[in-house]
Write a protein that holds these residues in place. Sequence first.
Motif, PDB file in Angstrom:
ATOM      1  N   ALA A 338      29.807  83.855  83.404  1.00 16.99           N
ATOM      2  CA  ALA A 338      30.004  84.391  84.757  1.00 16.99           C
ATOM      3  C   ALA A 338      31.447  84.210  85.207  1.00 16.99           C
ATOM      4  O   ALA A 338      32.058  85.121  85.792  1.00 16.99           O
ATOM      5  CB  ALA A 338      29.051  83.701  85.729  1.00 16.99           C
ATOM      6  N   ALA A 339      31.990  83.026  84.922  1.00 14.47           N
ATOM      7  CA  ALA A 339      33.374  82.766  85.323  1.00 14.47           C
ATOM      8  C   ALA A 339      34.342  83.673  84.577  1.00 14.47           C
ATOM      9  O   ALA A 339      35.300  84.205  85.163  1.00 14.47           O
ATOM     10  CB  ALA A 339      33.714  81.301  85.077  1.00 14.47           C
ATOM     11  N   ALA A 340      34.117  83.838  83.281  1.00 14.72           N
ATOM     12  CA  ALA A 340      35.006  84.690  82.485  1.00 14.72           C
ATOM     13  C   ALA A 340      34.963  86.144  82.948  1.00 14.72           C
ATOM     14  O   ALA A 340      35.942  86.877  82.828  1.00 14.72           O
ATOM     15  CB  ALA A 340      34.621  84.596  81.010  1.00 14.72           C
ATOM     16  N   ARG A 341      33.815  86.538  83.471  1.00 17.81           N
ATOM     17  CA  ARG A 341      33.656  87.924  83.901  1.00 17.81           C
ATOM     18  C   ARG A 341      34.232  88.164  85.295  1.00 17.81           C
ATOM     19  O   ARG A 341      34.831  89.200  85.564  1.00 17.81           O
ATOM     20  CB  ARG A 341      32.179  88.305  83.867  1.00 17.81           C
ATOM     21  CG  ARG A 341      31.901  89.745  84.303  1.00 17.81           C
ATOM     22  CD  ARG A 341      30.414  90.042  84.236  1.00 17.81           C
ATOM     23  NE  ARG A 341      30.117  91.388  84.661  1.00 17.81           N
ATOM     24  CZ  ARG A 341      30.161  92.477  83.901  1.00 17.81           C
ATOM     25  NH1 ARG A 341      30.501  92.340  82.627  1.00 17.81           N
ATOM     26  NH2 ARG A 341      29.870  93.671  84.374  1.00 17.81           N
ATOM     27  N   PRO A 346      40.601  83.674  84.327  1.00 16.14           N
ATOM     28  CA  PRO A 346      39.826  82.522  83.844  1.00 16.14           C
ATOM     29  C   PRO A 346      40.620  81.711  82.829  1.00 16.14           C
ATOM     30  O   PRO A 346      41.391  82.264  82.042  1.00 16.14           O
ATOM     31  CB  PRO A 346      38.604  83.166  83.190  1.00 16.14           C
ATOM     32  CG  PRO A 346      39.054  84.536  82.812  1.00 16.14           C
ATOM     33  CD  PRO A 346      40.041  84.944  83.870  1.00 16.14           C
ATOM     34  N   PRO A 347      40.457  80.385  82.827  1.00 15.55           N
ATOM     35  CA  PRO A 347      41.136  79.538  81.845  1.00 15.55           C
ATOM     36  C   PRO A 347      40.748  79.931  80.426  1.00 15.55           C
ATOM     37  O   PRO A 347      39.611  80.326  80.155  1.00 15.55           O
ATOM     38  CB  PRO A 347      40.637  78.123  82.192  1.00 15.55           C
ATOM     39  CG  PRO A 347      40.150  78.216  83.603  1.00 15.55           C
ATOM     40  CD  PRO A 347      39.650  79.608  83.777  1.00 15.55           C
ATOM     41  N   GLU A 352      37.008  81.123  75.728  1.00 16.24           N
ATOM     42  CA  GLU A 352      36.678  80.816  74.337  1.00 16.24           C
ATOM     43  C   GLU A 352      35.236  80.322  74.212  1.00 16.24           C
ATOM     44  O   GLU A 352      34.505  80.718  73.291  1.00 16.24           O
ATOM     45  CB  GLU A 352      37.640  79.761  73.802  1.00 16.24           C
ATOM     46  CG  GLU A 352      37.486  79.474  72.315  1.00 16.24           C
ATOM     47  CD  GLU A 352      37.882  80.650  71.445  1.00 16.24           C
ATOM     48  OE1 GLU A 352      37.375  80.723  70.306  1.00 16.24           O
ATOM     49  OE2 GLU A 352      38.669  81.509  71.905  1.00 16.24           O
ATOM     50  N   PHE A 353      34.835  79.471  75.145  1.00 16.85           N
ATOM     51  CA  PHE A 353      33.464  78.959  75.117  1.00 16.85           C
ATOM     52  C   PHE A 353      32.460  80.083  75.333  1.00 16.85           C
ATOM     53  O   PHE A 353      31.433  80.169  74.648  1.00 16.85           O
ATOM     54  CB  PHE A 353      33.284  77.884  76.189  1.00 16.85           C
ATOM     55  CG  PHE A 353      31.935  77.205  76.158  1.00 16.85           C
ATOM     56  CD1 PHE A 353      31.735  76.065  75.393  1.00 16.85           C
ATOM     57  CD2 PHE A 353      30.860  77.709  76.886  1.00 16.85           C
ATOM     58  CE1 PHE A 353      30.507  75.439  75.349  1.00 16.85           C
ATOM     59  CE2 PHE A 353      29.612  77.089  76.844  1.00 16.85           C
ATOM     60  CZ  PHE A 353      29.442  75.955  76.077  1.00 16.85           C
ATOM     61  N   ALA A 354      32.746  80.961  76.289  1.00 22.57           N
ATOM     62  CA  ALA A 354      31.837  82.075  76.580  1.00 22.57           C
ATOM     63  C   ALA A 354      31.709  83.009  75.388  1.00 22.57           C
ATOM     64  O   ALA A 354      30.637  83.577  75.137  1.00 22.57           O
ATOM     65  CB  ALA A 354      32.329  82.839  77.800  1.00 22.57           C
TER      66      ALA A 354
END
Length: 440
Positions: A338-341, A346-347, A352-354
């Motif tokens: 959600a944060a990456a989107r 985004p960091p 990378e984790f997503a």
Amino acid sequence: MIAIVVLSIVMFGVNAVFWSAVGGMRRIEQFRQERIAGPSGGQVAGRGARSAERLTPDDVAILIAAHNEELVVELTIGSACSLVPASNVHVVSDGSSDRTADLARSDGARVLELQPNVGKAGALAAAIENFGLSEKYAVVLLLDADTRLSADYLETGLPYFDDPDVVAVAGRAATNVDPTPATRLGRILVAYRERVYVAMQLLIKYGQAAKRANVVSIVPGFASMYRTNILSRIDIDAPGLVIEDFNMTFDVHAQQLGRIAFHPSAAVAYTQDPDSFREYTNQVRRWTLGFWQTVRRHRVRADKFWLALSFYIAELIISSVVLLLFVPLLVVSLAAAAAARWMPAPPEPLVEFANTLPPLYLVLGLLIPDLILTVLAVVTMKRPRYLLYAPIFPLIRIVDSYLCLRSLAQSRAGGSSGRWTSPTRRAVVDGRASYPEELV
């Protein structure tokens, strides 16, 4: 995609794949021998050469350990008496405060009453000595008080003792579905337990019992047979253990007493599995604690049994840890996705984790191998309704994982008294047990 593959392997199990392959080779060899023997071959292939005198039901003592089992003990005795003379049936009532002993006597069984409750292992050891079973019989069949034997239990199981190297025949566990649990949760728990039986016995145990392998880790105490001439060499009532059947099996391997036989279509028996969450968790905790206690009691040896056991233990711990981490990982993965989107910038670690562990891959990595196990149970037991329970089964596996790791920690704290309290039984209303047609 790598994440889903790795998680799927962990969830399904390398042990299951390996021993399934061994079991497949065993089945091919058995089929080849059956083709050679032809319709008049006279015995099931793979059960060893015939001895001079085949054992008969008269050679078998049945021993039932019971603690407050008045609701089920009569049907168990009736099941036993349908296969052997009533005089061959023995019941040890371990500190019962109900009508267990009286009902057993009225059904014609020989009865030993113990006071106070000494535990199942102590009760078995006392009964074997009191009744002189090792001197009077060639084989003893150990039963739990809720067990129902299939009509061909001895017909299919006894021939394995034609091979003089076989010292024990492990019973095939199946779920007794009569009476049906009253609640939906109860039906789901019983269905899950049946799925565990199918997976463990078809995918792992059948291969482990191959003649050249002989690394079966448990001869279940609910319905299995031992040669009586080895009982004096087995520490049935070993101190500090909550259950006895793992320890008895480990003793067979430790002392190299002989081979343990098992086949999914032989020595089939039916058990009444818990249908409440509390009873279920108590039973699983008891089983896993007994396993870890037994592992700690026995010394590691450089042999194939301990090699196979070590791989199983490693996989059991790894899969349990992964399952316990699954929910937190899924939450973090959802948050990262959600944060990456939605975040403007985004960091990089979050992105990378997503990308490495997307939520869909995590879910599929758990559900796909778990669904395969459910389909196996559906096909084997002909119970299509189990597909409706498939979304719940992974949650029960997570509970099992917690109990497994918790029991591992508890096993370091000290031994157990061995005293037992029987689980709550479901009374059989119609006076008979219902068995799946394909296994009878």
